[in-house]
Design an enzyme around this catalytic site. Structure first.
Site, short mmCIF file in Angstrom:
data_model
loop_
_atom_site.label_atom_id
_atom_site.label_comp_id
_atom_site.label_asym_id
_atom_site.label_seq_id
_atom_site.Cartn_x
_atom_site.Cartn_y
_atom_site.Cartn_z
CG ASP A 124 39.02 26.68 43.89
OD1 ASP A 124 37.88 27.16 43.89
OD2 ASP A 124 40.05 27.36 44.06
CG ASP A 182 34.56 32.67 43.81
OD1 ASP A 182 34.03 33.55 44.53
OD2 ASP A 182 35.46 32.93 43.00
#
Ligand code: GLY
Length: 403
Positions: A124, A182
């Site tokens: 992330d 994602d």
């Protein structure tokens, strides 16, 4: 003399034609004056709300959401995947308002965040470091941000395995290599790193990851699976499933939003038409879906069982709006107009009830009614930092269409 005049007129005509041709390849759309006024008010509200939120935060904490029962913020440390959105939103709001209080707060919290540049346990880092330091580099740059971003890109790239052709999303059992849609959102950091360092490795990793994802994450209707489980030894697909969606076969709304945004960025960074086609196919899936409500804020999953009584996900709407406002500038006018109109409806819907916060409420968040993780029962129908971040981004992008 006459000949000179003719040449001059011909020159002007040729210039006008070139200008027109450029205008045709980069269509533009007319922003709605009333919505621009609403956006100005939303940004003023954001300024006030985020100053309120800043007062409630503990020194090393990052906002996650707000709990109305205890009237308190729920927070995280800097290693949570959302830690970049708070400084990112502060920076966007500062860009618009020039309110120095917001910049000071962004710089304070980025000091807490900067150690994550060495974090190799998460994919992330794009969300965490590019939405914060990447924006800071554009809005209020500092010499040290470059190294922080380059180290972050190195940490992210360390999770790439050429056997699979992807960056690993989640660490899990040795027999699994999990990649989620994602992850497309983390690639922008890698493009930045190649441009700044001159090292093409980062960019090549991003391209390989996007190509592998294009091959395995999408169904024939261009909706996407959430999770692909690859064999770490061979790169073969072992399983296609969900984690945050309704079912393995369903179209989890935020996943569709991440894909749309991700392939739009891929086209921006490479100008490779296959990514533009992919982004347009994803847009088509979303825009023509019979389960996309009239206000264009999606249900949390396009296949949620209790539509039309299913919960909406404001965060998915915000991400989609922002992506569509970029995508509409890359395509012919007719499809661009559709994307622009949909994004406009999304921004208008988010700016009104029930999504936008009343001043002084919601722990300082701008939007309510997002959905984090329904299968796990966490962050359901609440404010979320990424909903605010992409909402503010989409408003800034919309304002660029004002004449
Ligand atoms: N990236 C995690 C989520 O969208 O919830």
């Amino acid at each position: 003399m006459l000949k000179r005049k003719v040449l001059w007129v011909a020159g002007i005509a040729a210039f006008a034609m070139v200008t027109l041709a450029n205008a045709q390849t980069k269509p533009t759309f007319k922003a709605d004056k009333a919505l621009l006024k609403t956006i100005a008010a939303d940004i003023r509200l954001g300024d006030e709300q985020y100053k309120l939120m800043a007062k409630e935060l503990g020194p090393d904490r990052f906002p996650k959401t707000y709990d109305p029962k205890t009237d308190s913020l729920k927070t995280s440390g800097s290693d949570w995947w959302c830690s970049g959105f708070y400084p990112g939103t502060l920076l966007y709001l500062y860009k618009e308002t020039k309110d120095e209080v917001l910049l000071t707060e962004a710089e304070r919290i980025m000091k807490v965040l900067e150690k994550e540049q060495y974090n190799k346990t998460t994919h992330d880092l794009g969300f965490m470091m590019y939405c914060s330091f990447g924006n800071a580099q554009k809005i209020a740059p500092k010499a040290e941000y470059k190294d922080i971003l380059l180290n972050s890109a190195r940490s992210l790239a360390s999770r790439f395995d050429p056997k699979v052709g992807c960056i690993r999303s989640w660490d899990s059992k040795r027999s699994e290599y999990l990649v989620i849609i994602d992850n497309m959102m983390n690639l922008e950091l890698l493009f930045w790193a190649s441009k700044v360092s001159g090292d093409p490795t980062f960019r090549n990793i991003a391209i390989t990851h996007a190509n592998t994802t294009m091959k395995h994450h999408f169904r024939p209707d261009f909706s996407s699976y959430h999770v692909i489980n690859y064999d770490p030894q061979t790169g073969a697909v072992q399983q296609k499933r969900t984690a945050q969606g309704y079912s393995d076969a369903s179209a989890w709304a935020r996943g569709q939003a991440w894909g749309l945004y991700g392939y739009t960025v891929m086209y921006r960074e490479t100008k490779d038409k296959k990514y533009l086609d992919q982004a347009q196919h994803i847009a088509e899936f979303i825009l023509t879906n019979p389960n996309l409500p009239k206000d264009k804020i999606p249900y949390w999953d396009f296949n949620a069982p209790n539509i039309p009584n299913a919960l909406r996900d404001a965060s998915a709407g915000a991400v989609m709006a922002s992506a569509l406002l970029e995508l509409c500038t890359y395509v012919p006018k007719a499809s661009g107009q559709k994307y622009f109109n949909t994004a406009q409806t999304m921004v208008r819907s988010l700016s009104g009830a029930p999504y936008i916060s009343k001043p002084g409420t919601n722990g300082g968040f701008l939007l309510g009614h997002s959905v984090g993780h329904i299968p796990q029962g966490t962050e359901v129908d609440v404010p979320l930092t990424y909903a605010d971040y992409y909402f503010v981004e989409s408003m800034i992008r919309y304002k660029a269409f004002a004449k």
